[in-house]
Enzyme design. Structure first.
Site, PDB file in Angstrom:
ATOM      1  N   HIS A   1      14.350  65.519  93.876  1.00 57.25           N
ATOM      2  CA  HIS A   1      14.841  66.741  94.509  1.00 57.25           C
ATOM      3  C   HIS A   1      15.533  67.525  93.398  1.00 57.25           C
ATOM      4  O   HIS A   1      16.704  67.328  93.128  1.00 57.25           O
ATOM      5  CB  HIS A   1      15.822  66.382  95.634  1.00 57.25           C
ATOM      6  CG  HIS A   1      16.336  67.586  96.367  1.00 57.25           C
ATOM      7  ND1 HIS A   1      15.516  68.487  96.985  1.00 57.25           N
ATOM      8  CD2 HIS A   1      17.602  68.018  96.585  1.00 57.25           C
ATOM      9  CE1 HIS A   1      16.249  69.426  97.550  1.00 57.25           C
ATOM     10  NE2 HIS A   1      17.517  69.169  97.307  1.00 57.25           N
TER      11      HIS A   1
ATOM     12  N   VAL B   1      22.058  62.602 102.408  1.00 54.80           N
ATOM     13  CA  VAL B   1      21.744  64.019 102.182  1.00 54.80           C
ATOM     14  C   VAL B   1      22.549  64.559 100.990  1.00 54.80           C
ATOM     15  O   VAL B   1      22.170  65.530 100.348  1.00 54.80           O
ATOM     16  CB  VAL B   1      22.058  64.848 103.456  1.00 54.80           C
ATOM     17  CG1 VAL B   1      21.751  66.323 103.262  1.00 54.80           C
ATOM     18  CG2 VAL B   1      21.277  64.317 104.652  1.00 54.80           C
TER      19      VAL B   1
ATOM     20  N   ASP C   1      34.811  63.161 109.520  1.00 59.50           N
ATOM     21  CA  ASP C   1      35.211  63.821 108.270  1.00 59.50           C
ATOM     22  C   ASP C   1      36.603  63.330 107.906  1.00 59.50           C
ATOM     23  O   ASP C   1      37.403  63.023 108.799  1.00 59.50           O
ATOM     24  CB  ASP C   1      35.218  65.347 108.435  1.00 59.50           C
ATOM     25  CG  ASP C   1      35.108  66.073 107.091  1.00 59.50           C
ATOM     26  OD1 ASP C   1      34.020  66.607 106.800  1.00 59.50           O
ATOM     27  OD2 ASP C   1      36.104  66.085 106.331  1.00 59.50           O
TER      28      ASP C   1
ATOM     29  N   ARG D   1      26.741  72.509  95.843  1.00 54.81           N
ATOM     30  CA  ARG D   1      26.675  73.166  94.535  1.00 54.81           C
ATOM     31  C   ARG D   1      27.270  74.555  94.592  1.00 54.81           C
ATOM     32  O   ARG D   1      27.211  75.223  95.606  1.00 54.81           O
ATOM     33  CB  ARG D   1      25.210  73.316  94.119  1.00 54.81           C
ATOM     34  CG  ARG D   1      24.714  72.182  93.304  1.00 54.81           C
ATOM     35  CD  ARG D   1      23.454  72.564  92.547  1.00 54.81           C
ATOM     36  NE  ARG D   1      22.319  72.815  93.407  1.00 54.81           N
ATOM     37  CZ  ARG D   1      21.186  73.359  92.986  1.00 54.81           C
ATOM     38  NH1 ARG D   1      21.060  73.726  91.723  1.00 54.81           N
ATOM     39  NH2 ARG D   1      20.186  73.552  93.814  1.00 54.81           N
TER      40      ARG D   1
ATOM     41  N   ASN E   1      30.508  63.599  93.472  1.00 56.78           N
ATOM     42  CA  ASN E   1      30.085  63.048  94.761  1.00 56.78           C
ATOM     43  C   ASN E   1      29.896  61.534  94.776  1.00 56.78           C
ATOM     44  O   ASN E   1      29.867  60.927  95.850  1.00 56.78           O
ATOM     45  CB  ASN E   1      28.802  63.742  95.235  1.00 56.78           C
ATOM     46  CG  ASN E   1      29.096  65.145  95.744  1.00 56.78           C
ATOM     47  OD1 ASN E   1      30.257  65.478  96.002  1.00 56.78           O
ATOM     48  ND2 ASN E   1      28.082  65.974  95.891  1.00 56.78           N
TER      49      ASN E   1
ATOM     50  N   ARG F   1      10.196  74.373 102.536  1.00 51.18           N
ATOM     51  CA  ARG F   1      10.307  75.588 101.705  1.00 51.18           C
ATOM     52  C   ARG F   1       8.936  75.984 101.159  1.00 51.18           C
ATOM     53  O   ARG F   1       8.548  77.149 101.200  1.00 51.18           O
ATOM     54  CB  ARG F   1      11.289  75.332 100.556  1.00 51.18           C
ATOM     55  CG  ARG F   1      12.723  75.286 101.044  1.00 51.18           C
ATOM     56  CD  ARG F   1      13.708  74.960  99.925  1.00 51.18           C
ATOM     57  NE  ARG F   1      15.060  75.070 100.432  1.00 51.18           N
ATOM     58  CZ  ARG F   1      16.097  74.417  99.948  1.00 51.18           C
ATOM     59  NH1 ARG F   1      15.964  73.602  98.917  1.00 51.18           N
ATOM     60  NH2 ARG F   1      17.297  74.588 100.457  1.00 51.18           N
TER      61      ARG F   1
ATOM     62  N   VAL G   1      26.452  71.206 106.235  1.00 44.50           N
ATOM     63  CA  VAL G   1      25.228  70.448 106.536  1.00 44.50           C
ATOM     64  C   VAL G   1      25.451  69.508 107.725  1.00 44.50           C
ATOM     65  O   VAL G   1      24.623  69.412 108.623  1.00 44.50           O
ATOM     66  CB  VAL G   1      24.754  69.638 105.298  1.00 44.50           C
ATOM     67  CG1 VAL G   1      23.516  68.816 105.642  1.00 44.50           C
ATOM     68  CG2 VAL G   1      24.468  70.561 104.128  1.00 44.50           C
TER      69      VAL G   1
ATOM     70  N   ALA H   1      31.701  66.714 108.077  1.00 43.84           N
ATOM     71  CA  ALA H   1      31.588  67.775 109.094  1.00 43.84           C
ATOM     72  C   ALA H   1      31.665  69.140 108.433  1.00 43.84           C
ATOM     73  O   ALA H   1      32.286  70.071 108.938  1.00 43.84           O
ATOM     74  CB  ALA H   1      32.684  67.609 110.147  1.00 43.84           C
TER      75      ALA H   1
HETATM   76  N1  APR Z   1      34.570  61.066 103.894  1.00 45.28           N
HETATM   77  C1  APR Z   1      34.204  61.932 104.865  1.00 45.28           C
HETATM   78  N2  APR Z   1      34.012  63.238 104.645  1.00 45.28           N
HETATM   79  C2  APR Z   1      34.208  63.698 103.402  1.00 45.28           C
HETATM   80  C3  APR Z   1      34.610  62.858 102.339  1.00 45.28           C
HETATM   81  C4  APR Z   1      34.787  61.476 102.634  1.00 45.28           C
HETATM   82  N3  APR Z   1      35.141  60.610 101.686  1.00 45.28           N
HETATM   83  N4  APR Z   1      34.722  63.613 101.232  1.00 45.28           N
HETATM   84  C5  APR Z   1      34.406  64.872 101.571  1.00 45.28           C
HETATM   85  N5  APR Z   1      34.090  64.920 102.884  1.00 45.28           N
HETATM   86  C6  APR Z   1      33.716  66.088 103.686  1.00 45.28           C
HETATM   87  C7  APR Z   1      34.529  67.327 103.362  1.00 45.28           C
HETATM   88  O1  APR Z   1      35.803  67.269 103.976  1.00 45.28           O
HETATM   89  C8  APR Z   1      33.636  68.420 103.929  1.00 45.28           C
HETATM   90  O2  APR Z   1      33.983  68.740 105.258  1.00 45.28           O
HETATM   91  O3  APR Z   1      32.370  66.466 103.396  1.00 45.28           O
HETATM   92  C9  APR Z   1      32.228  67.810 103.883  1.00 45.28           C
HETATM   93  C10 APR Z   1      31.276  68.554 102.981  1.00 45.28           C
HETATM   94  O4  APR Z   1      31.059  69.795 103.555  1.00 45.28           O
HETATM   95  P1  APR Z   1      30.763  71.114 102.709  1.00 45.28           P
HETATM   96  O5  APR Z   1      31.761  71.246 101.618  1.00 45.28           O
HETATM   97  O6  APR Z   1      30.577  72.218 103.672  1.00 45.28           O
HETATM   98  O7  APR Z   1      29.349  70.761 101.997  1.00 45.28           O
HETATM   99  P2  APR Z   1      27.897  70.899 102.640  1.00 45.28           P
HETATM  100  O8  APR Z   1      27.366  72.257 102.390  1.00 45.28           O
HETATM  101  O9  APR Z   1      27.911  70.356 104.014  1.00 45.28           O
HETATM  102  O10 APR Z   1      27.075  69.913 101.696  1.00 45.28           O
HETATM  103  C11 APR Z   1      27.306  68.527 101.731  1.00 45.28           C
HETATM  104  O11 APR Z   1      25.014  67.945 101.302  1.00 45.28           O
HETATM  105  O12 APR Z   1      23.127  69.220 100.801  1.00 45.28           O
HETATM  106  C12 APR Z   1      24.181  68.460 100.274  1.00 45.28           C
HETATM  107  O13 APR Z   1      24.565  69.471  98.122  1.00 45.28           O
HETATM  108  C13 APR Z   1      25.088  69.276  99.388  1.00 45.28           C
HETATM  109  O14 APR Z   1      26.265  67.422  98.423  1.00 45.28           O
HETATM  110  C14 APR Z   1      26.342  68.443  99.390  1.00 45.28           C
HETATM  111  C15 APR Z   1      26.352  67.832 100.795  1.00 45.28           C
END
Ligand code: APR
Length: 308
Positions: A175, A118, A33, A82, A95, A151, A12, A9
């Site tokens: 990608h 994703v 999440d 990233r 990841n 894009r 993305v 959550a």
């Molecule tokens: N289970 C559930 N949620 C998790 C876990 C897990 N094991 N580990 C991390 N998360 C959650 C985090 O708590 C966080 O809320 O994944 C979320 C990631 O959110 P952001 O840090 O905002 O990252 P975001 O910009 O959404 O990108 C997520 O998508 O496009 C790709 O490169 C990007 O790898 C990245 C992913």
């Protein structure tokens, strides 16, 4: 009643839940999440926009992976984005464990679902999810081509001063920096872009497309793109949930198509109720074949780093 679960959550995942509600792709949309209450709060905010926007699907959030039960489609966005100066490979180690644990939950709790990955680096993460779930190839898809093509189309439209809706273009491959924005097939309402723009401008657009994610990271500084990635994943989910037979570039497990096997790479496919229903193959030029081969080699290196 269709159920869509979105794991992660963050930026993305929240964008995906928002688009999914607005585009009404499922009657039930669940955000999950690991951070307690985070998904609950994000989902409640989206749910409260229902009366204003006018959607009727149910949107809710939880930290309980049990919510995966009964999902038709799962979008996996959990993991780190990233940061400036970080390559997609740097992200791989961080990841991998996240994707593996989430994929195990999907395997156990939503064994019939179609999984859209994703999390970056996408081609390696979708491979990790494929190996972990043991799902057939039609049910494990990586989201990249829809975003990369968007894009590319946007930059072409901008250069020509035309509506992005009227630009069609295909981006294949990894990608990452070795992706293949095909110039030969890009067109504006059927007119080849090569007849409308000088070669130098096209090369500039191709380069900007390849670095499209990095450009946004350099501006945001603390995260990566989220609005278009979230929408792109939802378009894929919608194609599956509505059996639309949409043609999108997705990262899929190749079994001989385009001359490659046992690798996840972005190719044009037909998406419908069965997930990946068909890979649309076509003749590549010698130069395109070479570029796709370079892309495949980059993905194979990433796949090897997963140790799977
Ligand atoms: N289970 C559930 N949620 C998790 C876990 C897990 N094991 N580990 C991390 N998360 C959650 C985090 O708590 C966080 O809320 O994944 C979320 C990631 O959110 P952001 O840090 O905002 O990252 P975001 O910009 O959404 O990108 C997520 O998508 O496009 C790709 O490169 C990007 O790898 C990245 C992913």
């Amino acid at each position: 009643m269709a159920k869509l679960c979105i794991i992660g959550a963050g930026a993305v995942g929240t964008a995906a839940a928002h688009w999914a509600a607005v585009k009404a792709v499922a009657e039930e949309i669940v955000l999950i999440d690991i951070v307690p209450d985070l998904a609950r709060g994000k989902a409640l905010d989206i749910a409260q926009s229902a009366p204003v926007y006018g959607f009727s699907c149910r949107v809710w959030g939880t930290e309980d992976f049990g919510a995966l039960k009964g999902s038709d489609v799962v979008i996996l966005t959990a993991g780190r984005p990233r940061k400036p100066g970080m390559s997609r490979e740097d992200l791989l180690r961080t990841n991998l464990e996240v994707v593996r644990s989430c994929a195990e939950a999907v395997r156990d709790l939503a064994p019939e679902s179609i999984l859209i990955v994703v999390t970056n680096p996408i081609d390696a993460m979708v491979y990790a999810a494929f190996r972990t779930t043991g799902f057939p190839r039609n049910r494990v898809l990586g989201m990249a081509g829809v975003l990369d093509s968007a894009r590319y189309r946007y930059f072409i439209a901008e250069a020509l001063g035309v509506s992005p809706r009227d630009v069609q273009a295909l981006v294949m491959g990894i990608h990452g920096d070795h992706m293949l924005p095909l110039t030969r097939l890009a067109n504006v309402a059927g007119i080849p872009v090569t007849d409308l723009l000088p070669p130098e401008k096209i090369s500039e657009i191709v380069e900007r497309t390849r670095k499209g994610g990095g450009e946004i990271v350099s501006y945001l500084k603390t995260g990566s793109a989220f609005t278009c990635p979230g929408l792109a994943a939802v378009e894929m989910a919608g194609a599956v949930l509505r059996d639309e037979k949409r043609v999108f570039t997705c990262s899929v497990w190749l079994e001989g198509e385009f001359g490659f096997s046992e690798v996840f790479i972005g190719v044009p496919v037909v998406l419908g109720a069965g997930g990946l229903e068909r890979v649309l193959t076509f003749e590549l030029t010698e130069e395109e074949r070479k570029a796709l081969k370079a892309s495949v080699e980059s993905v194979r290196k990433q796949m090897a780093l997963t140790g799977l």
